[in-house]
Design a protein around this motif. Structure first.
Motif, PDB file in Angstrom:
ATOM      1  N   SER A 133       4.606  17.105   6.272  1.00 46.90           N
ATOM      2  CA  SER A 133       3.780  17.841   5.369  1.00 46.90           C
ATOM      3  C   SER A 133       2.541  17.326   4.975  1.00 46.90           C
ATOM      4  O   SER A 133       1.577  17.739   4.679  1.00 46.90           O
ATOM      5  N   ARG A 134       2.589  15.768   5.092  1.00 53.58           N
ATOM      6  CA  ARG A 134       1.653  14.825   4.362  1.00 53.58           C
ATOM      7  C   ARG A 134       0.617  14.251   5.599  1.00 53.58           C
ATOM      8  O   ARG A 134       0.323  13.281   5.250  1.00 53.58           O
ATOM      9  N   MET A 135       0.277  15.081   6.309  1.00 54.67           N
ATOM     10  CA  MET A 135      -0.449  14.675   7.490  1.00 54.67           C
ATOM     11  C   MET A 135      -2.080  14.108   7.253  1.00 54.67           C
ATOM     12  O   MET A 135      -2.592  13.465   7.795  1.00 54.67           O
ATOM     13  N   GLY A 190      -2.744   8.397   6.415  1.00 56.60           N
ATOM     14  CA  GLY A 190      -1.664   7.651   7.238  1.00 56.60           C
ATOM     15  C   GLY A 190      -1.602   7.873   8.622  1.00 56.60           C
ATOM     16  O   GLY A 190      -2.313   8.992   8.803  1.00 56.60           O
ATOM     17  N   THR A 191      -1.173   6.860   9.295  1.00 57.14           N
ATOM     18  CA  THR A 191      -1.269   7.176  10.582  1.00 57.14           C
ATOM     19  C   THR A 191      -0.042   7.117  11.158  1.00 57.14           C
ATOM     20  O   THR A 191       0.344   7.012  12.162  1.00 57.14           O
ATOM     21  N   GLY A 192       1.142   6.320  10.612  1.00 55.91           N
ATOM     22  CA  GLY A 192       2.492   6.268  10.987  1.00 55.91           C
ATOM     23  C   GLY A 192       2.581   5.007  11.594  1.00 55.91           C
ATOM     24  O   GLY A 192       3.472   4.608  12.291  1.00 55.91           O
ATOM     25  N   LEU A 193       1.397   4.228  11.534  1.00 50.59           N
ATOM     26  CA  LEU A 193       1.711   2.834  12.259  1.00 50.59           C
ATOM     27  C   LEU A 193       1.852   1.503  11.431  1.00 50.59           C
ATOM     28  O   LEU A 193       2.174   0.469  11.631  1.00 50.59           O
ATOM     29  N   GLY A 194       1.534   1.798  10.002  1.00 50.27           N
ATOM     30  CA  GLY A 194       1.741   0.683   9.157  1.00 50.27           C
ATOM     31  C   GLY A 194       3.217  -0.221   9.144  1.00 50.27           C
ATOM     32  O   GLY A 194       2.963  -1.289   9.433  1.00 50.27           O
ATOM     33  N   LEU A 195       4.251   0.751   9.157  1.00 52.10           N
ATOM     34  CA  LEU A 195       5.427  -0.259   9.303  1.00 52.10           C
ATOM     35  C   LEU A 195       5.968  -0.578  10.422  1.00 52.10           C
ATOM     36  O   LEU A 195       6.433  -1.820  10.688  1.00 52.10           O
ATOM     37  N   ALA A 196       5.320   0.064  11.509  1.00 56.75           N
ATOM     38  CA  ALA A 196       5.476  -0.398  12.649  1.00 56.75           C
ATOM     39  C   ALA A 196       4.834  -1.835  12.922  1.00 56.75           C
ATOM     40  O   ALA A 196       5.117  -2.818  13.650  1.00 56.75           O
ATOM     41  N   LYS A 223       0.863   4.161  -2.665  1.00 59.91           N
ATOM     42  CA  LYS A 223       0.654   5.662  -2.070  1.00 59.91           C
ATOM     43  C   LYS A 223       1.629   6.614  -1.994  1.00 59.91           C
ATOM     44  O   LYS A 223       1.424   7.733  -2.391  1.00 59.91           O
ATOM     45  N   TYR A 224       2.956   6.402  -1.795  1.00 61.26           N
ATOM     46  CA  TYR A 224       3.908   7.380  -1.837  1.00 61.26           C
ATOM     47  C   TYR A 224       4.729   7.468  -3.061  1.00 61.26           C
ATOM     48  O   TYR A 224       5.616   8.193  -3.112  1.00 61.26           O
ATOM     49  N   ASN A 225       4.294   6.842  -4.001  1.00 54.41           N
ATOM     50  CA  ASN A 225       5.270   6.867  -5.208  1.00 54.41           C
ATOM     51  C   ASN A 225       4.307   7.625  -6.505  1.00 54.41           C
ATOM     52  O   ASN A 225       3.077   7.249  -6.613  1.00 54.41           O
ATOM     53  N   GLY A 246      10.708  -3.570  -3.474  1.00 51.92           N
ATOM     54  CA  GLY A 246      11.214  -2.313  -3.917  1.00 51.92           C
ATOM     55  C   GLY A 246      10.592  -1.494  -5.150  1.00 51.92           C
ATOM     56  O   GLY A 246       9.512  -1.822  -5.514  1.00 51.92           O
ATOM     57  N   ASP A 247      10.975  -0.147  -5.122  1.00 52.11           N
ATOM     58  CA  ASP A 247      10.810   0.785  -6.303  1.00 52.11           C
ATOM     59  C   ASP A 247      11.619   1.474  -6.510  1.00 52.11           C
ATOM     60  O   ASP A 247      12.581   1.730  -5.970  1.00 52.11           O
ATOM     61  N   ASP A 248      11.348   2.306  -7.837  1.00 50.16           N
ATOM     62  CA  ASP A 248      12.368   3.274  -8.085  1.00 50.16           C
ATOM     63  C   ASP A 248      11.602   4.615  -7.984  1.00 50.16           C
ATOM     64  O   ASP A 248      11.855   5.591  -8.928  1.00 50.16           O
ATOM     65  N   VAL A 257       5.827   7.058  13.455  1.00 51.55           N
ATOM     66  CA  VAL A 257       6.858   7.854  12.747  1.00 51.55           C
ATOM     67  C   VAL A 257       6.424   7.996  11.033  1.00 51.55           C
ATOM     68  O   VAL A 257       6.106   7.041  10.571  1.00 51.55           O
ATOM     69  N   ARG A 258       6.596   9.320  10.558  1.00 51.20           N
ATOM     70  CA  ARG A 258       5.981   9.359   9.098  1.00 51.20           C
ATOM     71  C   ARG A 258       7.115   9.848   8.496  1.00 51.20           C
ATOM     72  O   ARG A 258       8.060  10.658   8.954  1.00 51.20           O
ATOM     73  N   GLY A 259       7.246   9.766   7.088  1.00 53.19           N
ATOM     74  CA  GLY A 259       8.240  10.292   6.091  1.00 53.19           C
ATOM     75  C   GLY A 259       8.352  11.800   6.177  1.00 53.19           C
ATOM     76  O   GLY A 259       9.318  12.364   6.440  1.00 53.19           O
ATOM     77  N   ASP A 260       7.104  12.198   5.839  1.00 51.83           N
ATOM     78  CA  ASP A 260       7.137  13.674   5.616  1.00 51.83           C
ATOM     79  C   ASP A 260       6.048  14.408   6.224  1.00 51.83           C
ATOM     80  O   ASP A 260       4.835  13.921   6.312  1.00 51.83           O
ATOM     81  N   GLU A 318       0.897  -1.140   0.064  1.00 54.69           N
ATOM     82  CA  GLU A 318      -0.009   0.094   0.030  1.00 54.69           C
ATOM     83  C   GLU A 318       0.921   1.292   0.042  1.00 54.69           C
ATOM     84  O   GLU A 318       0.628   2.143  -0.876  1.00 54.69           O
ATOM     85  N   ASN A 319       1.878   1.378   0.910  1.00 58.55           N
ATOM     86  CA  ASN A 319       3.057   2.528   0.857  1.00 58.55           C
ATOM     87  C   ASN A 319       3.614   2.520  -0.407  1.00 58.55           C
ATOM     88  O   ASN A 319       3.685   3.706  -1.086  1.00 58.55           O
ATOM     89  N   THR A 320       3.918   1.722  -1.216  1.00 61.34           N
ATOM     90  CA  THR A 320       4.730   1.668  -2.481  1.00 61.34           C
ATOM     91  C   THR A 320       3.558   2.523  -3.508  1.00 61.34           C
ATOM     92  O   THR A 320       3.969   3.177  -4.234  1.00 61.34           O
TER      93      THR A 320
HETATM   94  P1  ADP Z   1       1.818   5.847   7.180  1.00 61.05           P
HETATM   95  O1  ADP Z   1       1.743   5.206   5.913  1.00 61.05           O
HETATM   96  O2  ADP Z   1       0.677   5.758   7.833  1.00 61.05           O
HETATM   97  O3  ADP Z   1       2.437   7.138   6.926  1.00 61.05           O
HETATM   98  P2  ADP Z   1       3.731   4.025   7.511  1.00 61.05           P
HETATM   99  O4  ADP Z   1       4.486   3.302   8.796  1.00 61.05           O
HETATM  100  O5  ADP Z   1       2.988   2.754   6.612  1.00 61.05           O
HETATM  101  O6  ADP Z   1       2.971   5.247   7.857  1.00 61.05           O
HETATM  102  O7  ADP Z   1       5.035   4.510   6.568  1.00 61.05           O
HETATM  103  C1  ADP Z   1       5.789   5.545   7.110  1.00 61.05           C
HETATM  104  C2  ADP Z   1       6.373   6.494   6.071  1.00 61.05           C
HETATM  105  O8  ADP Z   1       7.266   5.722   5.291  1.00 61.05           O
HETATM  106  C3  ADP Z   1       5.286   6.994   5.537  1.00 61.05           C
HETATM  107  O9  ADP Z   1       4.903   8.307   5.786  1.00 61.05           O
HETATM  108  C4  ADP Z   1       6.242   7.358   3.789  1.00 61.05           C
HETATM  109  O10 ADP Z   1       6.674   8.800   4.108  1.00 61.05           O
HETATM  110  C5  ADP Z   1       7.222   6.455   4.199  1.00 61.05           C
HETATM  111  N1  ADP Z   1       7.148   5.321   2.856  1.00 61.05           N
HETATM  112  C6  ADP Z   1       6.933   4.035   3.304  1.00 61.05           C
HETATM  113  N2  ADP Z   1       6.941   3.274   2.033  1.00 61.05           N
HETATM  114  C7  ADP Z   1       7.823   4.233   1.166  1.00 61.05           C
HETATM  115  C8  ADP Z   1       7.998   4.097  -0.341  1.00 61.05           C
HETATM  116  N3  ADP Z   1       7.851   2.755  -0.979  1.00 61.05           N
HETATM  117  N4  ADP Z   1       8.393   5.104  -0.903  1.00 61.05           N
HETATM  118  C9  ADP Z   1       8.583   6.277  -0.244  1.00 61.05           C
HETATM  119  N5  ADP Z   1       8.272   6.467   1.217  1.00 61.05           N
HETATM  120  C10 ADP Z   1       7.691   5.398   1.780  1.00 61.05           C
END
Ligand code: ADP
Length: 405
Positions: A361-363, A367-373, A313-315, A337-339, A356-359, A309-311
């Motif tokens: 500014s994209r609140m 996202g909740t910042g819980l996915g990868l955790a 959403k964030y690309n 992986g992705d490019d 913890v979230r990547g950016d 889903e992140n792949t």
């Molecule tokens: P959320 O998606 O709810 O923000 P996640 O824990 O799933 O929380 O992801 C944390 C952060 O990782 C995301 O906010 C995003 O910035 C970054 N991220 C995750 N996967 C990718 C990806 N494939 N490419 C770029 N950034 C990613």
């Protein structure tokens, strides 16, 4: 050539003492040999020069000042690199300076003895008996040298231990502060994220209930808003619930043996539509054979779909996505992986922390910042590890899940 002078390396009246000093060189040598090669060779070279200079002073008192200066420089350089040598080298150097005046040497020996005893008491020998023995005033400074060396080595080790512990504590407390900060921020965002859809739901449902909306098209739009916002609220609560459940060390998982390749293939098929919508190209390398592995299917589905889903959403559109499953001697490795956008290297480890979230500014992107955790907790429950390579050979981001066989 004056052979007599050549043979007489040290002045006769000093007896065997200078030789004992030189013999003591084996102590700094011993320490030096424990150093890594990059500090060992310069150290050995300096020590050699040190000894030559030491001997030269006795051959030619004409250059005494020059030699003393050279030796002072070497002493400072050596002591800069090698802590435990410091005391020893300074001692030899001081002896050298005062060798013509014996009374000063005794003073020096005395003060060294007191200093080293304090050091020994503090670091090496808590045993009182040894301490009393060490209190015997050294007639000659050399006798105390091994103790000084031992003490200073111990002192160095203790110092390094202390430094390491302090550094670990600093990192831990910084990490804790950062997490606290992140949690506070995220809780504030969460309550905001929960409040906003609830307000929308309340507003629209009231309007509908009070029959304020007459236009059928608008009614449908309001109902859609309400539906979407309620989904958002349930998603948030759902993630929080799963995370806190997984966070509980007593929570059980339901492992069952099944074909991991087939499981992955089916999962990717479910995401196929979403990848297609973003015109993403999938490069899949999953062995066609069966790889039977014991895992909790429901949790694993969640762990891997979070990354997929992140792949998506964030690309950006048309990102290339690489998914593979490889089997080595004792590991199963799933890579996603992705490019696309890529992830900042300094975020690589922290992204797996909750909230913890990547950016920043994209609140509001859902996202909740819980996915990868959640993903990490699930992988850990399977005794595996998950991490992200922010500089992979292919593409810009590569999530790697390693599972022990
Ligand atoms: P959320 O998606 O709810 O923000 P996640 O824990 O799933 O929380 O992801 C944390 C952060 O990782 C995301 O906010 C995003 O910035 C970054 N991220 C995750 N996967 C990718 C990806 N494939 N490419 C770029 N950034 C990613």
């Amino acid at each position: 050539m004056n052979l007599n002078k050549f043979n007489q390396v040290f002045p006769k009246e000093e007896g065997i003492f200078p030789y004992i000093y030189l013999a003591n060189m084996c102590i700094p040598l011993f320490f030096m040999l424990r150093e890594p090669t990059e500090t060992l060779y310069p150290g050995l070279l300096l020590l050699l020069i040190f000894v030559i200079v030491y001997r030269q002073i006795f051959w030619s008192s004409k250059f005494l000042i020059l030699f003393v200066v050279v030796e002072l420089v070497i002493t400072l350089v050596l002591s800069y690199f090698y802590d435990p040598l410091y005391l020893y080298i300074v001692f030899v150097f001081s002896y050298l300076m005062t060798r013509l005046q014996w009374k000063w040497l005794y003073w020096l020996c005395g003060s060294y003895a007191i200093f080293s005893l304090i050091l020994i008491y503090q670091t090496v020998f808590p045993d009182h008996l040894i301490l009393i023995v060490s209190f015997l005033p050294p007639v000659f400074g050399g006798a105390i040298l091994p103790f000084i060396m031992k003490a200073s080595l111990r002192y160095k080790e203790l110092n390094e231990d202390l430094k390491r512990v302090a550094e670990e504590l600093r990192i831990k407390s910084e990490e804790k502060e950062r997490l606290e900060e992140s949690k506070k921020r995220m809780l504030a965002d969460l309550s905001h994220d929960l409040k906003t859809p609830m307000t929308t739901i309340q507003g629209y449902s009231k309007a509908l209930y009070d029959n304020f909306v007459e236009d059928e098209e608008q009614r449908r739009r309001y109902l859609k808003y309400i539906y979407d916002k309620s989904i958002r609220v349930t998603d948030l609560i759902d993630e929080l619930f799963i995370f806190s459940k997984l966070d509980n060390p007593d929570s059980l998982i339901n492992k069952q043996e099944q074909d991991l390749c087939e499981f992955l293939r089916q999962l990717i098929v479910e995401f196929y539509e979403m990848f297609a919508e973003k015109e993403m190209e999938l490069n899949i390398e999953i062995p066609s054979k069966r790889i039977v592995y014991s895992f909790d299917q429901k949790l694993f589905y969640r762990a891997i779909s979070n990354i997929l889903e992140n792949t998506i959403k964030y690309n950006p559109l048309q990102t290339n996505v690489f998914i593979s499953l490889k089997e080595s001697k004792d590991l199963l490795v799933i890579e996603i992986g992705d490019d696309g956008t890529g992830i900042r290297e300094d975020l690589a480890e922290t992204l797996f922390e909750p909230f913890v979230r990547g950016d920043k500014s994209r609140m509001n992107d859902g996202g909740t910042g819980l996915g990868l955790a959640i993903t990490r907790k699930i992988v850990q429950k399977h005794n595996g590890r998950v991490y992200v390579d922010t500089n992979p050979t292919r593409g810009s981001t590569n999530f790697i899940i390693e599972l022990p066989i």
